[in-house]
Scaffold this motif. Structure first.
Motif, PDB file in Angstrom:
ATOM      1  N   PHE A 107      60.316  26.030 -15.450  1.00  0.00           N
ATOM      2  CA  PHE A 107      59.680  26.929 -14.484  1.00  0.00           C
ATOM      3  C   PHE A 107      59.027  26.254 -13.279  1.00  0.00           C
ATOM      4  CE2 PHE A 107      59.586  29.201 -18.547  1.00  0.00           C
ATOM      5  CZ  PHE A 107      60.221  30.379 -18.190  1.00  0.00           C
ATOM      6  N   THR A 108      59.063  24.909 -13.193  1.00  0.00           N
ATOM      7  CA  THR A 108      58.338  24.263 -12.091  1.00  0.00           C
ATOM      8  C   THR A 108      58.893  24.622 -10.720  1.00  0.00           C
ATOM      9  OG1 THR A 108      59.735  22.320 -12.488  1.00  0.00           O
ATOM     10  CG2 THR A 108      57.509  22.277 -13.410  1.00  0.00           C
ATOM     11  N   LYS A 109      60.135  25.075 -10.653  1.00  0.00           N
ATOM     12  CA  LYS A 109      60.738  25.368  -9.351  1.00  0.00           C
ATOM     13  C   LYS A 109      60.602  26.843  -8.949  1.00  0.00           C
ATOM     14  CE  LYS A 109      64.180  21.708  -9.929  1.00  0.00           C
ATOM     15  NZ  LYS A 109      65.620  21.381 -10.020  1.00  0.00           N
ATOM     16  N   ASP A 110      60.093  27.657  -9.841  1.00  0.00           N
ATOM     17  CA  ASP A 110      60.000  29.102  -9.570  1.00  0.00           C
ATOM     18  C   ASP A 110      58.534  29.513  -9.586  1.00  0.00           C
ATOM     19  OD1 ASP A 110      60.106  31.872  -9.498  1.00  0.00           O
ATOM     20  OD2 ASP A 110      62.022  31.907 -10.579  1.00  0.00           O
ATOM     21  N   SER A 111      57.940  29.637  -8.389  1.00  0.00           N
ATOM     22  CA  SER A 111      56.509  29.934  -8.287  1.00  0.00           C
ATOM     23  C   SER A 111      56.191  31.329  -8.813  1.00  0.00           C
ATOM     24  CB  SER A 111      56.060  29.825  -6.820  1.00  0.00           C
ATOM     25  OG  SER A 111      56.799  30.727  -6.014  1.00  0.00           O
ATOM     26  N   LYS A 112      57.113  32.291  -8.629  1.00  0.00           N
ATOM     27  CA  LYS A 112      56.845  33.654  -9.097  1.00  0.00           C
ATOM     28  C   LYS A 112      56.770  33.711 -10.619  1.00  0.00           C
ATOM     29  CE  LYS A 112      56.395  38.114  -8.418  1.00  0.00           C
ATOM     30  NZ  LYS A 112      56.240  38.531  -9.805  1.00  0.00           N
ATOM     31  N   LEU A 113      57.695  33.042 -11.279  1.00  0.00           N
ATOM     32  CA  LEU A 113      57.685  33.009 -12.733  1.00  0.00           C
ATOM     33  C   LEU A 113      56.420  32.349 -13.274  1.00  0.00           C
ATOM     34  CD1 LEU A 113      61.395  32.126 -13.605  1.00  0.00           C
ATOM     35  CD2 LEU A 113      60.216  34.284 -13.968  1.00  0.00           C
ATOM     36  N   LEU A 114      55.999  31.244 -12.650  1.00  0.00           N
ATOM     37  CA  LEU A 114      54.790  30.547 -13.088  1.00  0.00           C
ATOM     38  C   LEU A 114      53.569  31.419 -12.914  1.00  0.00           C
ATOM     39  CD1 LEU A 114      55.302  26.864 -11.896  1.00  0.00           C
ATOM     40  CD2 LEU A 114      55.017  27.686 -14.228  1.00  0.00           C
ATOM     41  N   SER A 115      53.493  32.133 -11.791  1.00  0.00           N
ATOM     42  CA  SER A 115      52.344  32.999 -11.550  1.00  0.00           C
ATOM     43  C   SER A 115      52.278  34.112 -12.589  1.00  0.00           C
ATOM     44  CB  SER A 115      52.457  33.606 -10.139  1.00  0.00           C
ATOM     45  OG  SER A 115      51.397  34.503  -9.906  1.00  0.00           O
ATOM     46  N   ASP A 116      53.454  34.704 -12.907  1.00  0.00           N
ATOM     47  CA  ASP A 116      53.478  35.759 -13.919  1.00  0.00           C
ATOM     48  C   ASP A 116      53.114  35.211 -15.293  1.00  0.00           C
ATOM     49  OD1 ASP A 116      54.212  37.535 -11.992  1.00  0.00           O
ATOM     50  OD2 ASP A 116      56.361  37.501 -12.491  1.00  0.00           O
ATOM     51  N   LEU A 117      53.624  34.021 -15.600  1.00  0.00           N
ATOM     52  CA  LEU A 117      53.350  33.417 -16.909  1.00  0.00           C
ATOM     53  C   LEU A 117      51.869  33.073 -17.049  1.00  0.00           C
ATOM     54  CD1 LEU A 117      54.680  32.457 -19.529  1.00  0.00           C
ATOM     55  CD2 LEU A 117      55.028  30.223 -18.451  1.00  0.00           C
ATOM     56  N   TYR A 118      51.271  32.600 -15.960  1.00  0.00           N
ATOM     57  CA  TYR A 118      49.848  32.253 -15.983  1.00  0.00           C
ATOM     58  C   TYR A 118      49.001  33.488 -16.252  1.00  0.00           C
ATOM     59  CZ  TYR A 118      45.411  30.189 -14.460  1.00  0.00           C
ATOM     60  OH  TYR A 118      44.112  29.725 -14.407  1.00  0.00           O
ATOM     61  N   GLU A 119      49.452  34.625 -15.719  1.00  0.00           N
ATOM     62  CA  GLU A 119      48.737  35.883 -15.952  1.00  0.00           C
ATOM     63  C   GLU A 119      49.047  36.433 -17.341  1.00  0.00           C
ATOM     64  OE1 GLU A 119      48.543  40.437 -14.134  1.00  0.00           O
ATOM     65  OE2 GLU A 119      49.601  38.851 -13.047  1.00  0.00           O
ATOM     66  N   LEU A 120      50.282  36.231 -17.784  1.00  0.00           N
ATOM     67  CA  LEU A 120      50.747  36.788 -19.045  1.00  0.00           C
ATOM     68  C   LEU A 120      49.974  36.251 -20.255  1.00  0.00           C
ATOM     69  CD1 LEU A 120      52.931  38.520 -20.498  1.00  0.00           C
ATOM     70  CD2 LEU A 120      54.349  36.450 -20.525  1.00  0.00           C
ATOM     71  N   VAL A 121      49.757  34.920 -20.310  1.00  0.00           N
ATOM     72  CA  VAL A 121      49.125  34.335 -21.489  1.00  0.00           C
ATOM     73  C   VAL A 121      47.676  34.785 -21.627  1.00  0.00           C
ATOM     74  CG1 VAL A 121      50.628  32.310 -21.562  1.00  0.00           C
ATOM     75  CG2 VAL A 121      48.526  32.239 -20.192  1.00  0.00           C
ATOM     76  N   GLN A 122      47.113  35.363 -20.590  1.00  0.00           N
ATOM     77  CA  GLN A 122      45.733  35.820 -20.654  1.00  0.00           C
ATOM     78  C   GLN A 122      45.582  37.112 -21.464  1.00  0.00           C
ATOM     79  OE1 GLN A 122      43.587  35.665 -16.881  1.00  0.00           O
ATOM     80  NE2 GLN A 122      45.163  34.271 -16.053  1.00  0.00           N
ATOM     81  N   TYR A 123      46.696  37.676 -21.906  1.00  0.00           N
ATOM     82  CA  TYR A 123      46.650  38.898 -22.704  1.00  0.00           C
ATOM     83  C   TYR A 123      46.644  38.621 -24.208  1.00  0.00           C
ATOM     84  CZ  TYR A 123      47.589  41.581 -18.480  1.00  0.00           C
ATOM     85  OH  TYR A 123      47.512  42.142 -17.238  1.00  0.00           O
ATOM     86  N   ALA A 124      46.591  37.340 -24.578  1.00  0.00           N
ATOM     87  CA  ALA A 124      46.552  37.020 -26.006  1.00  0.00           C
ATOM     88  C   ALA A 124      45.302  37.617 -26.629  1.00  0.00           C
ATOM     89  CB  ALA A 124      46.570  35.509 -26.204  1.00  0.00           C
ATOM     90  N   GLY A 125      45.426  38.037 -27.880  1.00  0.00           N
ATOM     91  CA  GLY A 125      44.356  38.819 -28.498  1.00  0.00           C
ATOM     92  C   GLY A 125      43.080  38.047 -28.769  1.00  0.00           C
ATOM     93  N   ASN A 126      43.160  36.832 -29.237  1.00  0.00           N
ATOM     94  CA  ASN A 126      41.972  36.041 -29.579  1.00  0.00           C
ATOM     95  C   ASN A 126      41.690  35.005 -28.501  1.00  0.00           C
ATOM     96  OD1 ASN A 126      40.939  37.028 -32.150  1.00  0.00           O
ATOM     97  ND2 ASN A 126      42.938  36.416 -32.965  1.00  0.00           N
ATOM     98  N   ILE A 127      40.410  34.771 -28.297  1.00  0.00           N
ATOM     99  CA  ILE A 127      39.979  33.943 -27.180  1.00  0.00           C
ATOM    100  C   ILE A 127      40.404  32.480 -27.308  1.00  0.00           C
ATOM    101  CG2 ILE A 127      37.717  33.499 -28.208  1.00  0.00           C
ATOM    102  CD1 ILE A 127      38.407  34.005 -24.468  1.00  0.00           C
TER     103      ILE A 127
END
Length: 814
Positions: A107-127
């Protein structure tokens, strides 16, 4: 991208929760319990890790993240000890590196995917899993160079506040610090978008502050009876907090000014505000060790001022000592510029040490002395020429002990050990150990010790002086030194009543004997005064000591006589001074007569030789007379008596200053003394040896300084005949044969020296007698040795007969 959108609501991931349960069997010990808990957790982690890697290999990212969340959930446990938790953390960290590497590759070459992934992992249930995943993905985001490095790092360090459990929070922030160790902006990497070194400093300082709070909070959790266990756990975790300071010290963009205004200011604020003794103790030590010496020199006032604000339970002594030693070693290194002359380092630390002691009246004596040790170390390494600095420390130490009414210190106590360090440092560092004598208060501090302490230090000082061959140049220096060495020189009022170990005592006194030969004044008169000073001290050492110390003193005096002889052209009173020295030697030897008469005899004959070198007949004769008197009256053992008379005979034969009358008396008395020996073999050999006195012995002559040989062939012949008669009186045939063979060699020697009184016929008769005697010998090793000796003698005669260069032994058939 489609894959991410399908699984975007990660909040629906199943959470394993607390998979680890307390063991029901309470009889298992703590270690086994921890191992069991760790193994249970690792089994879950291994399974989830395997499944995560399988999903990554099949490009099933969402499933991989789900398994990653599962293995990270094991870090939510509160049952593991810090040591065991660390093992679990390290294993999980290794697994997260696989995930990070996969994300970097994909994913290092795709800024959109990285941005979505960075936001996505924040939905994990436990802190806890959420933040570990967020840090991992955030590092990939930073490496890609797409997002703002400073914003991402600030976001991560702020969001880590979501975990406030001390153990979990510390390891989470340590993971963040590990991941960012090569990403923080530094010199040459700064930009408006990615940030500057100031942003790196802020990031680390914030992380440090939060970690320190978590670390301190551990102390206040749980029951008070578990306080000791919690303190031990905190000590095991301290390196996690200290890693922040190490990372700060690695930033090249921090100079002395920035360190002073930003870094140290914030660090000290956190250290002081935490009000925790364990944290303050460790962090102050950590600051000293991780930052460069130049930074400490530039911020010395701030650091020392902060020391005064620490908790009373903090061991400020160790902190100050550590800083002093660090700067002392810095000044002593050859690759540094040293301490700036404008910075009065010793005065600053001296005042700080006094302030610390003053503010802590309950400080233990050993801690006070330990501070003084560090000050002496600083003074000697940074200011080696300022003797007054060392003396100031010693004076302060003596005053402290006086104020606390401590008159005697046990050398085996902690205070005694620190005091020993204090007094040994100058001895070890000074090139010339006699610089100690310039220290007015050294002896006063030394006298605080008990007998064993004073003796131990005296041995160390004496050994150092002897090892370095330090000259003792003046009477005052010798007197002061002997006062320091008093336990080795004289009996002490507080020494034990039992006798010392013989080997240790012997070693001590041999050391003192070696020390005497280091009394080396430039002027001969000063040397004599030093010898008298030494005699005064050693003379009171008791019978056990003087047998070791007085003989070398006598030899040193004989050496001084030779020095005066070399100065005879410059000093017209040299002979009077030499006579004074011989009087000194005579009195010194007499102090030993009742203890060691054999040693005294040797000293007297050595004195006779020394007097002969300056051609003083009176002193030579007097010393030899004393030797004869000792031999006949004080030496009872027959072997010792025989060795003594042989020694006297050999010395008399070497003399050149005796007149005819005195020499006649000595050689006659020598022959008579030999004839009075107890055993016949000793008599025989002694009388034969005396023959040399009548041949090569010398009488003083005005024409020849080396004397004139006696060459009295008649008296030589008489001695040999008497010796032969004594040999014939021996009843043992082997002894008689051996004596006759030896006597044959005497006859041959004087015959070859052209003694007219000895004829070949006499030698022939003696040879026949020997052959007859040997014929009656029993076979054995002793008989073979005698026959070999005789055969070698005969071979010598044959060699001369066959040479044709001389007429020796003509008419003797062999």
């Amino acid at each position: 991208c489609a894959i991410i959108r399908v699984y975007k609501p990660l909040i629906t991931w199943p959470e394993r929760g607390f998979a680890i349960k307390m063991p029901q069997n309470r009889s298992i010990n703590v270690s086994e319990e921890q191992e069991k808990l760790l193994e249970e957790a690792l089994s879950v982690v291994r399974k989830s890790s395997f499944e995560m890697k399988q999903c990554l290999d099949n490009n099933r990212l969402m499933d991989a993240l789900k398994h990653a969340s599962t293995l990270l959930s094991e870090l939510r446990t509160s049952l593991l000890s810090p040591k065991t938790y660390y093992e679990l953390f390290m294993y999980i960290s290794d697994q997260l590196h696989h995930l990070e590497q996969f994300l970097c590759d994909e994913f290092t070459k795709d800024s959109k995917l990285l941005s979505d992934l960075y936001e996505l992992v924040q939905y994990a249930g436990n802190i806890v899993p959420r933040l570990y995943l967020l840090v991992t993905v955030g590092m990939v985001y930073v490496k890609s160079g797409v997002g703002s490095k400073k914003d991402i790092l600030k976001d991560l360090v702020e969001m880590c506040r979501g975990v406030q459990h001390p153990l979990r929070g510390l390891f989470l922030r340590n993971y963040l610090l590990q991941c960012t160790r090569n990403m923080l902006p530094d010199v040459g990497e700064e930009s408006e978008r990615d940030g500057t070194v100031d942003n790196s400093i802020s990031f680390i300082l914030l992380n440090f502050a939060e970690m320190n709070k978590l670390w301190v909070r551990m102390q206040h959790q749980g029951h008070t009876r578990e306080k000791q266990r919690r303190e031990q756990e905190r000590l095991e975790l301290r390196i996690l907090v200290g890693t922040n300071l190490v990372r700060l010290s690695q930033l090249e963009g921090i100079d002395v000014d920035k360190y002073k205004k930003v870094v140290l200011h914030n660090l000290m604020e956190q250290v002081i505000k935490c009000r925790d003794a364990i944290a303050q103790d460790y962090l102050m030590e950590c600051i000293i060790q991780v930052f460069p010496d130049e930074f400490h020199l530039g911020t010395l006032d701030i650091f020392l001022k902060s020391c005064a604000e620490l908790q009373p339970e903090v061991n400020v002594k160790n902190i100050v000592i550590s800083l002093i030693n660090r700067l002392a070693n810095y000044a002593h290194r050859s690759d540094t510029e040293g301490i700036p002359s404008s910075l009065q380092l010793f005065d600053i630390f001296s005042q700080e040490v006094s302030l610390v002691i003053q503010n802590r009246p309950d400080m233990m004596p050993e801690d006070i002395v330990a501070l003084q040790v560090s000050l002496v170390n600083l003074a000697l390494k940074v200011y080696p020429d300022h003797v007054e600095y060392v003396d100031k420390v010693l004076r302060y130490t003596a005053d402290i002990f006086q104020q606390r009414d401590i008159a005697r210190v046990d050398s085996s106590s902690n205070t005694g050990k620190e005091l020993m360090k204090l007094l040994k440092i100058p001895v070890d560092i000074y090139d010339d150990a006699l610089q100690l004598l310039q220290l007015e208060y050294y002896l006063k501090v030394l006298q605080l010790f008990d007998y064993h302490g004073r003796k131990q230090l005296a041995m160390h000082l004496a050994s150092t002086i002897v090892e370095k061959s330090v000259n003792i140049p003046t009477p005052d220096a010798s007197e002061s030194l002997f006062q320091l060495l008093a336990p080795l020189v004289q009996d002490q009022t507080d020494q034990p009543k039992e006798l010392p170990d013989p080997e240790d005592f012997c070693e001590e006194q041999w050391l003192m004997a070696k020390l005497i030969h280091l009394l080396r004044a430039e002027a001969a008169d000063q040397q004599y005064v030093m010898l008298n000073t030494a005699r005064k001290f050693f003379g009171t050492g008791g019978d056990q000591r003087i047998v070791y110390t007085l003989p070398p003193l006598v030899f040193a005096a004989y050496k001084l006589v030779h020095t005066y002889q070399m100065l005879q052209e410059e000093d017209d009173r040299w002979r009077k001074k030499s006579e004074r020295i011989f009087k000194f030697c005579r009195e010194t030897i007499f102090a030993l007569i009742k203890i060691q008469p054999e040693t005294c005899l040797r000293l007297f004959v050595q004195g006779a030789l020394a007097a002969d070198q300056i051609h003083d007949e009176t002193i030579t004769y007097e010393f030899l007379s004393q030797a004869f008197s000792l031999c006949e009256g004080d030496i009872a053992d027959s072997k010792a008596q025989q060795a003594a008379i042989m020694l006297i005979v050999s010395v008399v034969e070497q003399l050149t200053c005796l007149g005819e009358e005195n020499y006649e008396t000595l050689k006659t008395n020598s022959a008579m003394a030999c004839s009075r020996l107890l055993k016949k073999p000793d008599q025989c050999r002694g009388v034969a040896t005396c023959a040399h006195l009548f041949w090569s012995g010398k009488v003083a002559s005005t024409e020849d300084a080396t004397g004139v040989e006696c060459r009295d062939g008649k008296r030589v012949n008489e001695c040999l005949k008497k010796s032969a008669r004594i040999a014939n009186q021996c009843m043992d045939a082997s002894v008689q044969a051996q004596l006759l063979v030896e006597l044959l060699n005497y006859y041959m020697y004087f015959y070859e020296k052209n003694n007219a009184e000895i004829s070949p016929s006499v030698i022939k008769q003696l040879m026949d007698k020997i052959k007859e005697t040997m014929s009656h010998l029993d076979n054995g090793e002793e008989a073979e040795l005698i026959k070999t000796h005789f055969a070698n003698t005969v071979s010598h005669i044959k060699l001369l007969q066959s040479s044709g260069d001389s007429t020796f032994y003509d008419g003797i058939g062999v």
